[in-house]
Scaffold this motif. Structure first.
Motif, PDB file in Angstrom:
ATOM      1  N   GLY A  16     -44.472 -20.671  25.328  1.00 21.47           N
ATOM      2  CA  GLY A  16     -44.169 -20.511  26.751  1.00 21.47           C
ATOM      3  C   GLY A  16     -43.296 -21.636  27.265  1.00 21.47           C
ATOM      4  O   GLY A  16     -42.347 -21.407  28.033  1.00 21.47           O
ATOM      5  N   TYR A  17     -43.613 -22.884  26.862  1.00 12.12           N
ATOM      6  CA  TYR A  17     -42.773 -24.013  27.241  1.00 12.12           C
ATOM      7  C   TYR A  17     -41.337 -23.805  26.765  1.00 12.12           C
ATOM      8  O   TYR A  17     -40.375 -24.077  27.490  1.00 12.12           O
ATOM      9  N   LEU A  18     -41.209 -23.329  25.539  1.00 15.68           N
ATOM     10  CA  LEU A  18     -39.883 -23.131  24.959  1.00 15.68           C
ATOM     11  C   LEU A  18     -39.081 -22.100  25.760  1.00 15.68           C
ATOM     12  O   LEU A  18     -37.879 -22.279  25.987  1.00 15.68           O
ATOM     13  N   CYS A  19     -39.747 -21.042  26.203  1.00 13.07           N
ATOM     14  CA  CYS A  19     -39.066 -20.002  26.971  1.00 13.07           C
ATOM     15  C   CYS A  19     -38.576 -20.503  28.327  1.00 13.07           C
ATOM     16  O   CYS A  19     -37.601 -19.979  28.877  1.00 13.07           O
ATOM     17  N   ILE A  20     -39.245 -21.507  28.876  1.00 16.41           N
ATOM     18  CA  ILE A  20     -38.816 -22.079  30.154  1.00 16.41           C
ATOM     19  C   ILE A  20     -37.797 -23.187  29.949  1.00 16.41           C
ATOM     20  O   ILE A  20     -36.769 -23.247  30.634  1.00 16.41           O
ATOM     21  N   LEU A  21     -38.050 -24.057  28.983  1.00 14.61           N
ATOM     22  CA  LEU A  21     -37.242 -25.266  28.827  1.00 14.61           C
ATOM     23  C   LEU A  21     -35.843 -24.997  28.288  1.00 14.61           C
ATOM     24  O   LEU A  21     -34.886 -25.654  28.699  1.00 14.61           O
ATOM     25  N   LEU A  22     -35.722 -24.036  27.375  1.00 14.06           N
ATOM     26  CA  LEU A  22     -34.416 -23.788  26.774  1.00 14.06           C
ATOM     27  C   LEU A  22     -33.386 -23.298  27.799  1.00 14.06           C
ATOM     28  O   LEU A  22     -32.298 -23.885  27.909  1.00 14.06           O
ATOM     29  N   PRO A  23     -33.681 -22.240  28.575  1.00 10.02           N
ATOM     30  CA  PRO A  23     -32.702 -21.845  29.608  1.00 10.02           C
ATOM     31  C   PRO A  23     -32.517 -22.908  30.679  1.00 10.02           C
ATOM     32  O   PRO A  23     -31.418 -23.055  31.224  1.00 10.02           O
ATOM     33  N   THR A  24     -33.579 -23.663  30.978  1.00  4.85           N
ATOM     34  CA  THR A  24     -33.453 -24.728  31.974  1.00  4.85           C
ATOM     35  C   THR A  24     -32.449 -25.783  31.531  1.00  4.85           C
ATOM     36  O   THR A  24     -31.588 -26.215  32.313  1.00  4.85           O
ATOM     37  N   PHE A  25     -32.540 -26.189  30.272  1.00  6.15           N
ATOM     38  CA  PHE A  25     -31.603 -27.189  29.757  1.00  6.15           C
ATOM     39  C   PHE A  25     -30.171 -26.654  29.753  1.00  6.15           C
ATOM     40  O   PHE A  25     -29.248 -27.328  30.219  1.00  6.15           O
ATOM     41  N   LEU A  26     -29.980 -25.451  29.252  1.00  2.00           N
ATOM     42  CA  LEU A  26     -28.632 -24.889  29.151  1.00  2.00           C
ATOM     43  C   LEU A  26     -27.988 -24.718  30.525  1.00  2.00           C
ATOM     44  O   LEU A  26     -26.822 -25.079  30.731  1.00  2.00           O
ATOM     45  N   ASP A  57     -32.670 -32.807  35.768  1.00  2.66           N
ATOM     46  CA  ASP A  57     -33.384 -31.636  35.264  1.00  2.66           C
ATOM     47  C   ASP A  57     -33.018 -31.323  33.815  1.00  2.66           C
ATOM     48  O   ASP A  57     -33.865 -30.862  33.041  1.00  2.66           O
ATOM     49  N   ALA A  58     -31.749 -31.555  33.444  1.00  4.04           N
ATOM     50  CA  ALA A  58     -31.335 -31.321  32.056  1.00  4.04           C
ATOM     51  C   ALA A  58     -32.036 -32.302  31.105  1.00  4.04           C
ATOM     52  O   ALA A  58     -32.520 -31.905  30.038  1.00  4.04           O
ATOM     53  N   LEU A  59     -32.101 -33.562  31.489  1.00  3.76           N
ATOM     54  CA  LEU A  59     -32.795 -34.566  30.649  1.00  3.76           C
ATOM     55  C   LEU A  59     -34.290 -34.275  30.583  1.00  3.76           C
ATOM     56  O   LEU A  59     -34.918 -34.439  29.524  1.00  3.76           O
ATOM     57  N   PHE A  60     -34.852 -33.862  31.706  1.00  5.75           N
ATOM     58  CA  PHE A  60     -36.274 -33.513  31.752  1.00  5.75           C
ATOM     59  C   PHE A  60     -36.580 -32.388  30.769  1.00  5.75           C
ATOM     60  O   PHE A  60     -37.519 -32.478  29.952  1.00  5.75           O
ATOM     61  N   SER A  61     -35.790 -31.340  30.806  1.00  5.30           N
ATOM     62  CA  SER A  61     -36.024 -30.201  29.918  1.00  5.30           C
ATOM     63  C   SER A  61     -35.696 -30.551  28.466  1.00  5.30           C
ATOM     64  O   SER A  61     -36.343 -30.044  27.541  1.00  5.30           O
ATOM     65  N   PHE A  62     -34.721 -31.431  28.237  1.00  4.79           N
ATOM     66  CA  PHE A  62     -34.375 -31.833  26.879  1.00  4.79           C
ATOM     67  C   PHE A  62     -35.529 -32.592  26.219  1.00  4.79           C
ATOM     68  O   PHE A  62     -35.888 -32.321  25.059  1.00  4.79           O
ATOM     69  N   TYR A 240     -46.423 -25.618  33.635  1.00  8.80           N
ATOM     70  CA  TYR A 240     -45.371 -24.595  33.620  1.00  8.80           C
ATOM     71  C   TYR A 240     -44.586 -24.617  34.936  1.00  8.80           C
ATOM     72  O   TYR A 240     -43.347 -24.553  34.948  1.00  8.80           O
ATOM     73  N   LEU A 241     -45.302 -24.683  36.053  1.00  5.04           N
ATOM     74  CA  LEU A 241     -44.657 -24.640  37.359  1.00  5.04           C
ATOM     75  C   LEU A 241     -43.752 -25.856  37.578  1.00  5.04           C
ATOM     76  O   LEU A 241     -42.672 -25.735  38.165  1.00  5.04           O
ATOM     77  N   ILE A 242     -44.195 -27.034  37.126  1.00  9.30           N
ATOM     78  CA  ILE A 242     -43.367 -28.231  37.268  1.00  9.30           C
ATOM     79  C   ILE A 242     -42.041 -28.045  36.536  1.00  9.30           C
ATOM     80  O   ILE A 242     -40.965 -28.366  37.048  1.00  9.30           O
ATOM     81  N   ARG A 243     -42.113 -27.509  35.327  1.00 13.72           N
ATOM     82  CA  ARG A 243     -40.894 -27.289  34.547  1.00 13.72           C
ATOM     83  C   ARG A 243     -40.055 -26.145  35.111  1.00 13.72           C
ATOM     84  O   ARG A 243     -38.830 -26.174  35.052  1.00 13.72           O
TER      85      ARG A 243
END
Length: 333
Positions: A16-26, A57-62, A240-243
């Motif tokens: 679930g983290y991966l599904c949120i973080l990957l599009p967030t970073f990109l 936000d990009a560094l956070f998700s990275f 999840y919500l924070i990310r």
């Protein structure tokens, strides 16, 4: 059952983290690059602030992606991992919150014809914010030795001073400041008789921050007011919500804007249709006639708005959302 056991049982959590973080970073990385090299966006004060927000936000998700891949590789969750997790989450929640406050401050100042935070000052201010936030994050997550294991690697008010140092200058201050500034904008526009969907946009800005950040605070309050054990699913949901907030920031402040989307589409089409890499530092992009040279919805440099402006009754209805209108020929008074 240990913390590591509980997290490993919830293996799907990391997916679930991966599904949120990957599009967030990109998405945030694209926003940062586009604003950095597009001459129209780079010259905009509001877009410059959104660039800082996208960088954070990009560094956070990275960092979140690195952590997620590590745990998907069956790295065990221990106290050191908890501290690192808590430090970087605290740091970026504080940073992004304060950046949102600066955006709200500049928007309110522009609407009312007041002095704004210029680019050079904004850069120095962000350097101070980053230094201040890393001090608070290390202090609350490491030096004061909070019981992170018991709280699933999230700072809690159960550790009183750690919670106060994180929640008060972070979530509490930011939520109050955003509510105050955007309410002032709404009341001012209502006072001068501008009918638009501004209230809807303001409502979305404020509610999105509350929804993404307040569950962590609420869980912390429940933790200290009840002896009952809080399920790990609630901590995961709050995390999840924070990310998710990092993803919503770029969507609300950049991608929902018609003109910034047009600039992105221009470069995208130039790259794929011409099958070549273009230099996005050029000044060849021509704004749509309807935008009259506007750069971003939150930019209101071209609006003669001030309390004593005689042109207020003649301001047309907004052509698009937020706080930017067509250029008027009347001078600012």
């Amino acid at each position: 059952m240990t913390l590591s056991d509980e997290f490993n049982i919830h293996y799907g959590v990391w997916i679930g983290y991966l599904c949120i973080l990957l599009p967030t970073f990109l998405i945030n990385f694209i926003v940062f690059i586009l604003i950095s090299y597009s001459p129209l966006l780079y010259r905009s004060d509001i877009s410059n602030l959104i660039k800082y927000l996208a960088l954070e936000d990009a560094l956070f998700s990275f960092l979140g992606l690195i952590q997620t891949f590590a745990y998907l590789g069956f790295v065990q969750v221990d106290n050191i991992g908890c501290q690192i997790h808590s430090i970087y989450i605290s740091f970026f929640v504080l940073c992004t919150g304060h950046t949102l406050c600066i955006i709200a401050y500049n928007t309110n100042s522009k609407v009312q014809g007041l002095p704004i935070i210029e680019k050079d000052l904004a850069f120095r201010l962000h350097l101070f914010i980053w230094f201040f936030c890393i001090i608070l994050a290390i202090l609350s997550s490491y030096i004061l030795k909070p019981d992170l294991i018991d709280n699933y690697c999230i700072i809690s008010l159960k550790d009183y001073w750690s919670g106060i140092i994180f929640f008060i200058p972070g979530i509490v201050f930011t939520s109050i400041f955003l509510t105050y500034k955007y309410t002032k904008i709404y009341l001012f526009l209502k006072k001068v008789g501008i009918n638009s969907n501004t209230s809807t946009i303001i409502f979305i800005y404020i509610i999105s921050y509350y929804v993404c950040n307040f569950p962590t605070l609420l869980i912390s309050i429940i933790k200290i007011s009840s002896e009952a054990k809080i399920a790990v699913e609630l901590y995961v949901f709050a995390s999840y919500l924070i990310r998710l907030g990092s993803l919503l920031n770029s969507i609300l402040y950049f991608w929902l804007d018609k003109d910034t989307r047009s600039i992105f589409c221009h470069y995208w089409n130039s790259f794929w249709l011409r099958n070549r890499i273009i230099d996005i530092r050029t000044d060849e992009y021509i704004m749509d006639e309807k935008t009259s040279g506007r750069v971003h919805n939150l930019d209101v440099d071209t609006i003669p708005i001030a309390y004593n402006s005689p042109t207020i009754p003649n301001i047309p209805s907004p052509s698009i959302q937020n706080f930017e209108w067509n250029t008027l020929n009347s001078p600012r008074t």
